[in-house]
Write a protein that holds these residues in place. Structure first.
Motif, PDB file in Angstrom:
ATOM      1  N   VAL A  79     -57.902 -29.044  12.203  1.00  0.00           N
ATOM      2  CA  VAL A  79     -58.320 -30.599  11.970  1.00  0.00           C
ATOM      3  C   VAL A  79     -58.525 -30.665  10.378  1.00  0.00           C
ATOM      4  CG1 VAL A  79     -59.412 -30.491  14.133  1.00  0.00           C
ATOM      5  CG2 VAL A  79     -60.827 -29.451  11.911  1.00  0.00           C
ATOM      6  N   GLY A  80     -58.125 -29.653   9.556  1.00  0.00           N
ATOM      7  CA  GLY A  80     -58.410 -29.979   8.315  1.00  0.00           C
ATOM      8  C   GLY A  80     -58.205 -28.845   7.266  1.00  0.00           C
ATOM      9  N   PHE A  81     -58.277 -28.863   5.895  1.00  0.00           N
ATOM     10  CA  PHE A  81     -58.375 -27.833   4.984  1.00  0.00           C
ATOM     11  C   PHE A  81     -59.329 -28.052   4.172  1.00  0.00           C
ATOM     12  CE2 PHE A  81     -54.149 -27.897   6.958  1.00  0.00           C
ATOM     13  CZ  PHE A  81     -53.845 -26.272   6.870  1.00  0.00           C
ATOM     14  N   GLU A  82     -59.992 -26.750   3.615  1.00  0.00           N
ATOM     15  CA  GLU A  82     -60.892 -27.144   2.445  1.00  0.00           C
ATOM     16  C   GLU A  82     -60.283 -26.473   1.148  1.00  0.00           C
ATOM     17  OE1 GLU A  82     -65.047 -25.765   0.426  1.00  0.00           O
ATOM     18  OE2 GLU A  82     -64.484 -24.780   2.322  1.00  0.00           O
ATOM     19  N   ALA A  83     -60.051 -27.452   0.096  1.00  0.00           N
ATOM     20  CA  ALA A  83     -59.141 -27.107  -1.020  1.00  0.00           C
ATOM     21  C   ALA A  83     -60.205 -26.000  -1.719  1.00  0.00           C
ATOM     22  CB  ALA A  83     -59.021 -28.315  -1.718  1.00  0.00           C
ATOM     23  N   LEU A  84     -59.746 -24.825  -2.321  1.00  0.00           N
ATOM     24  CA  LEU A  84     -60.529 -23.933  -3.167  1.00  0.00           C
ATOM     25  C   LEU A  84     -59.878 -23.584  -4.217  1.00  0.00           C
ATOM     26  CD1 LEU A  84     -61.373 -21.570  -0.091  1.00  0.00           C
ATOM     27  CD2 LEU A  84     -62.893 -23.356  -0.989  1.00  0.00           C
ATOM     28  N   PRO A  92     -45.514 -35.417  10.451  1.00  0.00           N
ATOM     29  CA  PRO A  92     -46.020 -36.703  10.447  1.00  0.00           C
ATOM     30  C   PRO A  92     -47.112 -36.842  11.864  1.00  0.00           C
ATOM     31  CG  PRO A  92     -43.638 -36.780  10.316  1.00  0.00           C
ATOM     32  CD  PRO A  92     -44.343 -35.084  10.562  1.00  0.00           C
ATOM     33  N   SER A  93     -47.020 -36.225  12.879  1.00  0.00           N
ATOM     34  CA  SER A  93     -47.982 -36.195  13.949  1.00  0.00           C
ATOM     35  C   SER A  93     -49.219 -35.777  13.680  1.00  0.00           C
ATOM     36  CB  SER A  93     -47.393 -35.333  15.219  1.00  0.00           C
ATOM     37  OG  SER A  93     -47.338 -33.975  14.741  1.00  0.00           O
ATOM     38  N   GLY A  94     -49.427 -35.201  12.310  1.00  0.00           N
ATOM     39  CA  GLY A  94     -50.859 -34.647  11.888  1.00  0.00           C
ATOM     40  C   GLY A  94     -51.387 -35.494  10.759  1.00  0.00           C
ATOM     41  N   LYS A  95     -51.132 -36.599  11.093  1.00  0.00           N
ATOM     42  CA  LYS A  95     -51.779 -37.538   9.863  1.00  0.00           C
ATOM     43  C   LYS A  95     -53.247 -37.480   9.782  1.00  0.00           C
ATOM     44  CE  LYS A  95     -47.878 -40.430   9.270  1.00  0.00           C
ATOM     45  NZ  LYS A  95     -47.289 -42.124   9.161  1.00  0.00           N
ATOM     46  N   GLY A  96     -53.863 -37.276  10.866  1.00  0.00           N
ATOM     47  CA  GLY A  96     -55.382 -37.206  10.798  1.00  0.00           C
ATOM     48  C   GLY A  96     -56.145 -36.208  10.276  1.00  0.00           C
ATOM     49  N   VAL A  97     -55.052 -35.196   9.811  1.00  0.00           N
ATOM     50  CA  VAL A  97     -55.926 -33.820   9.258  1.00  0.00           C
ATOM     51  C   VAL A  97     -56.107 -34.264   7.823  1.00  0.00           C
ATOM     52  CG1 VAL A  97     -55.120 -31.615   8.344  1.00  0.00           C
ATOM     53  CG2 VAL A  97     -54.322 -32.262  10.524  1.00  0.00           C
ATOM     54  N   LYS A  98     -57.587 -33.780   7.515  1.00  0.00           N
ATOM     55  CA  LYS A  98     -58.206 -34.114   6.097  1.00  0.00           C
ATOM     56  C   LYS A  98     -58.018 -32.870   5.276  1.00  0.00           C
ATOM     57  CE  LYS A  98     -60.757 -37.863   8.474  1.00  0.00           C
ATOM     58  NZ  LYS A  98     -59.844 -37.774   9.837  1.00  0.00           N
ATOM     59  N   VAL A  99     -58.204 -33.101   3.970  1.00  0.00           N
ATOM     60  CA  VAL A  99     -58.435 -32.013   2.864  1.00  0.00           C
ATOM     61  C   VAL A  99     -59.670 -32.463   2.377  1.00  0.00           C
ATOM     62  CG1 VAL A  99     -57.444 -31.327   0.740  1.00  0.00           C
ATOM     63  CG2 VAL A  99     -55.735 -32.146   2.601  1.00  0.00           C
ATOM     64  N   CYS A 100     -60.465 -31.436   2.119  1.00  0.00           N
ATOM     65  CA  CYS A 100     -61.876 -31.483   1.940  1.00  0.00           C
ATOM     66  C   CYS A 100     -61.943 -30.985   0.363  1.00  0.00           C
ATOM     67  CB  CYS A 100     -62.754 -30.785   2.709  1.00  0.00           C
ATOM     68  SG  CYS A 100     -63.062 -30.974   4.518  1.00  0.00           S
ATOM     69  N   VAL A 101     -62.508 -31.729  -0.254  1.00  0.00           N
ATOM     70  CA  VAL A 101     -62.729 -31.305  -2.130  1.00  0.00           C
ATOM     71  C   VAL A 101     -63.993 -31.101  -2.189  1.00  0.00           C
ATOM     72  CG1 VAL A 101     -61.816 -31.748  -4.303  1.00  0.00           C
ATOM     73  CG2 VAL A 101     -60.254 -32.536  -2.156  1.00  0.00           C
ATOM     74  N   ASN A 102     -64.543 -29.984  -3.060  1.00  0.00           N
ATOM     75  CA  ASN A 102     -65.903 -29.877  -3.479  1.00  0.00           C
ATOM     76  C   ASN A 102     -65.873 -30.744  -4.853  1.00  0.00           C
ATOM     77  OD1 ASN A 102     -67.067 -27.650  -1.993  1.00  0.00           O
ATOM     78  ND2 ASN A 102     -65.229 -27.037  -2.022  1.00  0.00           N
ATOM     79  N   VAL A 149     -61.847 -35.632   2.357  1.00  0.00           N
ATOM     80  CA  VAL A 149     -63.290 -35.460   2.529  1.00  0.00           C
ATOM     81  C   VAL A 149     -63.897 -35.040   0.965  1.00  0.00           C
ATOM     82  CG1 VAL A 149     -65.041 -34.536   3.816  1.00  0.00           C
ATOM     83  CG2 VAL A 149     -62.906 -35.092   4.843  1.00  0.00           C
ATOM     84  N   LEU A 150     -64.832 -35.713   0.631  1.00  0.00           N
ATOM     85  CA  LEU A 150     -65.499 -35.280  -0.479  1.00  0.00           C
ATOM     86  C   LEU A 150     -66.864 -34.310  -0.216  1.00  0.00           C
ATOM     87  CD1 LEU A 150     -65.443 -38.218  -2.918  1.00  0.00           C
ATOM     88  CD2 LEU A 150     -63.836 -36.241  -2.755  1.00  0.00           C
ATOM     89  N   GLU A 151     -66.776 -33.199  -0.541  1.00  0.00           N
ATOM     90  CA  GLU A 151     -68.057 -32.416   0.023  1.00  0.00           C
ATOM     91  C   GLU A 151     -69.109 -32.298  -1.381  1.00  0.00           C
ATOM     92  OE1 GLU A 151     -66.935 -28.358   0.944  1.00  0.00           O
ATOM     93  OE2 GLU A 151     -65.646 -29.087   2.816  1.00  0.00           O
ATOM     94  N   ILE A 152     -70.157 -32.876  -0.976  1.00  0.00           N
ATOM     95  CA  ILE A 152     -71.164 -32.951  -1.968  1.00  0.00           C
ATOM     96  C   ILE A 152     -72.401 -31.843  -1.546  1.00  0.00           C
ATOM     97  CG2 ILE A 152     -70.560 -35.280  -2.595  1.00  0.00           C
ATOM     98  CD1 ILE A 152     -72.948 -36.235  -0.737  1.00  0.00           C
ATOM     99  N   THR A 153     -73.367 -31.932  -2.652  1.00  0.00           N
ATOM    100  CA  THR A 153     -74.366 -30.803  -2.198  1.00  0.00           C
ATOM    101  C   THR A 153     -75.644 -31.306  -2.187  1.00  0.00           C
ATOM    102  OG1 THR A 153     -74.759 -30.597  -4.719  1.00  0.00           O
ATOM    103  CG2 THR A 153     -72.811 -29.089  -3.767  1.00  0.00           C
ATOM    104  N   GLU A 154     -76.458 -30.653  -1.609  1.00  0.00           N
ATOM    105  CA  GLU A 154     -77.842 -30.870  -1.400  1.00  0.00           C
ATOM    106  C   GLU A 154     -78.591 -31.516  -2.889  1.00  0.00           C
ATOM    107  OE1 GLU A 154     -80.249 -29.123   1.915  1.00  0.00           O
ATOM    108  OE2 GLU A 154     -78.632 -27.701   2.024  1.00  0.00           O
ATOM    109  N   THR A 155     -78.059 -30.595  -3.877  1.00  0.00           N
ATOM    110  CA  THR A 155     -78.626 -30.879  -5.109  1.00  0.00           C
ATOM    111  C   THR A 155     -78.317 -32.396  -5.586  1.00  0.00           C
ATOM    112  OG1 THR A 155     -78.359 -28.511  -5.924  1.00  0.00           O
ATOM    113  CG2 THR A 155     -78.608 -30.181  -7.550  1.00  0.00           C
ATOM    114  N   LEU A 156     -76.920 -32.766  -5.248  1.00  0.00           N
ATOM    115  CA  LEU A 156     -76.730 -34.354  -5.515  1.00  0.00           C
ATOM    116  C   LEU A 156     -77.462 -35.233  -4.635  1.00  0.00           C
ATOM    117  CD1 LEU A 156     -74.982 -36.215  -6.930  1.00  0.00           C
ATOM    118  CD2 LEU A 156     -73.243 -36.025  -5.094  1.00  0.00           C
TER     119      LEU A 156
END
Length: 600
Positions: A374-379, A428-438, A468-475
């Motif tokens: 369903v997605g990837f987290e960029a590290l 092309p069939s996986g356009k719903g896959v999202k990339v998560c960036v911290n 997808v932007l991953e934000i922290t509880e500090t923010l």
């Protein structure tokens, strides 16, 4: 001055209090008064009453009257200081020459004195006309006025000296104490360490540096007035935790320090401090928690300057703050690590230009029986020429400290969007896959994050909903109007938001209902002990139930064992991430991942 007056006018005098008691030794008192009249209780009582009355009735001019015990002439003048009647100056013990001596003998019977001795003493008393006595009484008034003036000047001088001493003490106290908490400041704390070293005697001591981790979020979220009250309460708790003989100081900002002496275990003291400061507090209707990082340096370091001991403890505290271990002792290895960190920070700008930073991508998959992507987290990683790869927990804090975080964040967005573009082109069939960036809280606040995101999306021809932007509880804790406005701008273009590492920070539940989040990423520490810890399972279940109510999906991070996955499935967790499925992958490895596409 009393003796000088008596010598000048040739008459007895005495300065008394308002009750007629002598304040100084009488001058020129005759035997009739000192021995015979004042030697009897009635005579003494009458004299004191007469003396008190003389002064009280003579505010602006002297009062002349006959003594009630001996019939002698007396005069009194009042001494005033700043308008207050403070004392009396009396003179007399002379006979009015117009009064026969036999008439005076009747006073002996009145007070119960020996008549013969009284008669003999009367002969020794000087005789003077009343007019002359009244003239001398005016001289007495002049002397009394002079004493009043001198007393007034002396009072003003003492007052000025007292004010000067008070001001000096205030300046000294202010220069050595924190104005908000009243605790010693850094200067006084260092001086206290020095005095402890000078006492010597082989006494052990420890310097403990304390940081309220994330306190700035309280200031940003609730205002400085709330933050000040939190600092005062933390100062009170800290002072109550250590012994009276120990010293507590506020070093600056959200940093405190303690000096503990004697046969104590610094680790035990640090744990008590940690427990006290972590406890919940209610301020102005807000329920708050503060995490604590503690560094310790001991007196085992020989010939160390006091400032160096505090610096070492502070260095250990920073290491504790950036690690899971919240209490750390200083060691030379830590100092070397700090120096190495400074060297890394200095190299960071050059490394960005040299393209030493790159991205790996860890898959996020469905938790159901049929695993789907369903997605990837960029590290991000930093490949240094002479070393192995460095992970974000090493260089992100450095980037925040040295001001490179905004540029590094832009690079992460660009590389992540480049990967998302290739991912969509290859599948092309996986356009719903999202990339998560911290996104670092510092980056989010100090840059135009929306403009940076939109620029990266446009550059790679991507819609906002692929990111997808991953934000922290500090923010979240710092979420003021500006933060909300940036989030709304990004949401309007389809960008998704996820709260990273949820469940181990402040977890402000009311804020979750206000932020337009799409997902929660459950912290790895909650997943790690799922199989063995019932309480941990209860916390995870509560998070999943809350997320369902709020309409958020949950990603469980750090899934490494099948048992963890099974429990998460049973609890209804929909998405997972961890080494059970795949380690962080290069772009080519991620593009070739043999998993079907799905939705979380």
């Amino acid at each position: 001055m009393q003796d000088a007056f008596t010598e000048a006018v040739g008459l007895a005098s005495v300065i008394t209090d308002l009750q007629g008691r002598p304040l100084v030794k009488p001058s020129g008192f005759c035997r009739l008064c000192s021995e015979l009249i004042r030697g009897t209780q009635p005579g003494l009582r009458n004299c004191m009453r007469s003396d008190a009355a003389l002064g009280a009735a003579a505010k602006n001019a002297p009062l002349v009257r006959r003594c009630a015990s001996g019939g002698l002439l007396d005069a009194g003048a009042a001494i005033h200081v700043r308008g207050r009647h403070m004392a009396n100056w009396l003179m007399g013990q002379v006979c009015d020459e117009s009064i026969p001596a036999d008439e005076l003998l009747g006073y002996a019977r009145t007070i119960g004195a020996d008549p013969e001795a009284f008669a003999q003493a009367v002969k020794e008393v000087p005789r003077i006309s009343r007019a002359e006595f009244e003239r001398l009484s005016r001289v007495l008034q002049l002397f009394a006025n002079q004493v009043s003036e001198l007393a007034h000047r002396n009072h003003l001088l003492r007052q000025r000296l007292s004010q000067q001493r008070s001001l000096e003490n205030l300046v000294l106290h202010t220069s050595m104490h924190d104005a908000l908490t009243g605790l010693p400041n850094r200067s006084l704390f260092i001086e206290t360490i020095r005095q402890t070293q000078l006492r010597g005697e082989g006494r052990a001591f420890a310097v403990i540096a304390i940081d309220l981790d994330g306190f700035s979020a309280v200031n940003d979220r609730y205002g400085h007035s709330t933050g000040d009250l939190v600092l005062k309460e933390m100062a009170r708790r800290l002072s109550a935790t250590v012994r009276n003989a120990d010293t507590v100081a506020r070093i600056g900002g959200d940093k405190f320090a303690a000096l503990v002496e004697g046969e104590v275990k610094p680790t035990e003291v640090a744990r008590r401090v940690q427990s006290a400061l972590r406890a919940r507090l209610c301020v102005l209707g807000h329920t708050l928690w503060c995490n604590v990082a503690i560094g310790i340096e001991t007196s085992a370091v020989e010939n160390a300057a006091p400032a160096d001991l505090l610096r070492n403890a502070d260095m250990a505290m920073r290491q504790a703050k950036n690690s899971r271990r919240r209490i750390r002792y200083f060691s030379p290895r830590l100092r070397d690590k700090e120096i190495a960190a400074l060297d890394l920070a200095a190299d960071m700008a050059r490394a960005i230009r040299a393209k030493q930073f790159f991205m790996l991508f860890q898959p996020i998959v469905t938790a159901g029986p049929q695993t789907a992507l369903v997605g990837f987290e960029a590290l991000m990683r930093w490949r240094r020429p002479e070393q192995t790869q460095l992970t974000p927990d090493v260089f992100i804090p450095l980037a925040e400290r040295c001001g490179a975080i905004v540029e590094l964040g832009r690079l992460a967005l660009d590389l992540s969007c480049a990967f998302a573009s290739r991912l969509r082109a290859a599948n092309p069939s996986g356009k719903g896959v999202k990339v998560c960036v911290n996104v670092s809280p510092t980056q989010f606040q100090k840059s135009d994050i929306a403009a940076d995101v939109f620029a990266a999306l446009r550059k790679h021809g991507l819609p906002g909903d692929c990111l997808v932007l991953e934000i922290t509880e500090t923010l979240v804790m710092k979420a003021g109007a500006m933060v909300f406005e940036k989030i709304e701008r990004l949401k309007a273009q389809g960008v998704h938001f996820s709260m990273d590492d949820f469940g181990v920070g402040y977890s402000n539940m009311s804020m979750l209902t206000q932020l337009p989040l799409d997902a929660l990423k459950m912290d790895i520490s909650l997943v790690r002990r799922l199989e063995t810890n019932r309480q941990q399972r209860g916390v995870v279940r509560a998070i999943l139930n809350m997320a369902e109510i709020l309409g958020l999906h949950v990603v469980a991070e750090g899934v490494e064992r099948p048992g963890q996955l099974r429990i998460l499935r049973e609890m209804g967790c929909t998405c997972c991430q961890g080494f059970l499925f795949a380690a962080p992958l290069t772009t080519e490895q991620a593009l070739a991942l043999p998993l079907p596409w799905g939705e979380c």
